[in-house]
Scaffold this motif. Structure first.
Motif, short mmCIF file in Angstrom:
data_model
loop_
_atom_site.label_atom_id
_atom_site.label_comp_id
_atom_site.label_asym_id
_atom_site.label_seq_id
_atom_site.Cartn_x
_atom_site.Cartn_y
_atom_site.Cartn_z
N LEU A 188 0.90 -1.18 0.15
CA LEU A 188 -0.46 -0.34 -0.20
C LEU A 188 1.10 1.40 -0.30
CD1 LEU A 188 -2.82 0.46 0.50
CD2 LEU A 188 -2.26 1.46 3.20
N LYS A 189 0.26 2.35 -0.91
CA LYS A 189 1.53 3.95 -1.32
C LYS A 189 0.69 4.55 -0.27
CE LYS A 189 5.31 6.06 -4.03
NZ LYS A 189 5.23 5.99 -5.26
N ILE A 190 0.61 5.31 0.57
CA ILE A 190 0.02 6.72 0.53
C ILE A 190 0.64 7.42 0.35
CG2 ILE A 190 -1.38 8.03 1.91
CD1 ILE A 190 -1.91 5.09 3.61
N VAL A 191 0.59 8.86 -0.58
CA VAL A 191 0.85 9.82 -0.87
C VAL A 191 0.40 11.36 -0.36
CG1 VAL A 191 2.35 11.23 -2.30
CG2 VAL A 191 2.23 9.41 -2.32
N VAL A 192 0.74 12.37 0.64
CA VAL A 192 0.28 12.93 1.13
C VAL A 192 1.01 14.32 1.37
CG1 VAL A 192 -1.39 13.62 3.18
CG2 VAL A 192 -0.97 11.38 2.99
N PRO A 193 -0.29 16.02 0.58
CA PRO A 193 1.40 16.96 0.40
C PRO A 193 1.08 17.28 1.46
CG PRO A 193 -1.05 17.15 -0.89
CD PRO A 193 -1.05 15.75 -0.12
N GLY A 194 2.32 18.64 2.25
CA GLY A 194 2.15 19.15 2.84
C GLY A 194 1.38 20.45 3.11
N SER A 195 1.73 21.58 3.57
CA SER A 195 0.60 22.24 3.48
C SER A 195 0.61 24.05 4.11
CB SER A 195 -0.97 22.23 4.16
OG SER A 195 -0.29 21.84 5.66
N THR A 196 0.64 24.78 3.82
CA THR A 196 0.92 26.13 4.18
C THR A 196 -0.65 26.54 5.19
OG1 THR A 196 1.71 28.33 4.44
CG2 THR A 196 1.02 27.55 2.67
N ALA A 197 -0.83 27.31 6.18
CA ALA A 197 -2.02 28.08 6.65
C ALA A 197 -2.44 29.31 7.25
CB ALA A 197 -2.83 26.68 7.49
N ASN A 198 -3.00 29.23 6.99
CA ASN A 198 -3.51 30.69 7.51
C ASN A 198 -3.55 32.07 6.35
OD1 ASN A 198 -3.86 30.16 10.10
ND2 ASN A 198 -2.11 30.61 10.83
N LEU A 199 -2.84 31.63 5.56
CA LEU A 199 -2.22 33.34 4.72
C LEU A 199 -2.17 34.61 5.34
CD1 LEU A 199 -2.67 30.42 2.34
CD2 LEU A 199 -3.05 31.90 0.94
N GLY A 200 -1.87 34.75 6.76
CA GLY A 200 -1.96 35.62 6.59
C GLY A 200 -3.12 36.02 8.17
N PRO A 201 -4.04 36.60 7.77
CA PRO A 201 -5.53 37.06 8.14
C PRO A 201 -6.59 35.74 8.21
CG PRO A 201 -5.70 37.85 6.16
CD PRO A 201 -4.72 37.19 6.17
N GLY A 202 -6.60 34.72 7.39
CA GLY A 202 -7.28 33.49 7.54
C GLY A 202 -6.48 32.22 8.36
N PHE A 203 -7.28 33.04 9.67
CA PHE A 203 -6.40 31.99 10.80
C PHE A 203 -7.78 31.00 11.26
CE2 PHE A 203 -5.67 31.53 16.02
CZ PHE A 203 -4.44 31.08 15.48
#
Length: 304
Positions: free
Chosen positions: A7-22
């Protein structure tokens, strides 16, 4: 999964908030966590890249704990497996390493336990574990997500394509989200709350209409968290100055930091990247892109 399958599972990383989108806006980035899973006599997690060299190798691993707990909620015991873990998401740097692990664990439990979870159900489970939908939503869906995690429901709007270049300036030090939250105020006045939410609303509208100049202004105008966290990430103001001077339209802390993420119109990122490499020789400066595909699961015969 039988003994002759992987079984192979691939998950991307992420960035959050983009400033005011807390705690409500997330964006998937082109850094990935990959699990390669085979049946074994006991649970074992085998690190394959430097980013995960210090992970727990047994049942105290976060991925096992989340997967096992989720399976138990459905009355399922997962078969023991050996899990080879590769990640290029810097650990505790604000690029969603723990959220990617949570999403990978949910995918693992869903496959091994044959739980049959829908994407919406996976989203709800992930948000409960993480406490908010931004990073986990981006890792699960890809692209841009705007979400709210309420007591009874998690709501998410997914926009697959946001045409921007991303440049990450990753300092050498770690910054745990828990520590980064301690500098935030416990409460806002009604006037402050109205201002903060208005800025966040305009950020979303500007993103969806590709009004990049306005996106950048709203990132700078954030009053939820960046003014307080700036003392923990001294690079932020300097990165903002250099990046904007060289073509970036916006700069924001990535999640709780310390990574600082710069946004440029498509095709302009290389110029920003080159200038930041010169200005920040002691940081890891990376050219990234928006990952439009969320978590993926593959079953394959061993040896292929």
């Amino acid at each position: 999964m039988n003994g002759g399958e992987m079984l192979k599972i691939v998950v991307p990383g992420s960035t959050a908030n983009l400033g005011p989108g807390f705690d409500s806006i997330g964006l998937a980035v082109s850094l990935h966590l990959t699990l390669e899973v085979v049946r074994a006599e006991a649970w074992e997690f085998v690190p394959r890249t430097a980013e995960v060299k210090s992970i727990p190798t047994g049942e105290n691993n976060l991925i096992y704990q989340v997967a096992s707990e989720l399976a138990s909620q459905y009355g399922v015991i997962l078969p023991p497996c050996r899990v080879f873990v590769s990640s290029y998401i810097p650990f505790t740097r604000g690029l969603g390493s723990s959220a990617a692990a949570i999403v990978a664990a949910i995918e693992l439990a869903n496959e091994l336990g044959r739980l049959g979870l829908s994407k919406e159900e996976k989203m709800r489970v992930a948000s409960i574990y993480e406490g908010h939908p931004d990073n986990v939503g981006a890792s699960l869906y890809g692209g841009l997500v705007i979400g709210s995690h309420l007591k009874e429901h998690t709501h998410l709007v997914h926009i697959p394509h946001i045409p921007v270049d991303l440049i990450a300036v990753v300092p050498t030090y770690e910054l745990e989200t828990k520590k980064s939250r301690t500098v935030l105020p416990d409460a806002l006045t009604r006037e402050q709350a109205v201002e903060a939410s208005a800025i966040s609303n305009v950020l979303v509208a500007a993103l969806l209409t590709h009004n990049w100049m306005l996106v950048g202004k709203m990132m700078d105008a954030d009053v939820f968290h960046q003014p307080y966290r700036e003392r923990l990430v001294p690079e932020l103001q300097h990165v903002r100055t250099v990046a904007k001077r060289n073509g970036a339209f916006g700069v924001a802390l990535s999640g709780a930091g310390p990574t600082v993420l710069c946004f440029a119109e498509q095709g302009r990122g290389k110029e920003v990247y080159a200038s930041l490499q010169v200005a920040f020789p002691h940081c890891d400066v990376r050219m990234l892109s928006v990952e439009t595909t969320g978590s993926r699961v593959y079953r394959m015969a061993l040896g292929k």
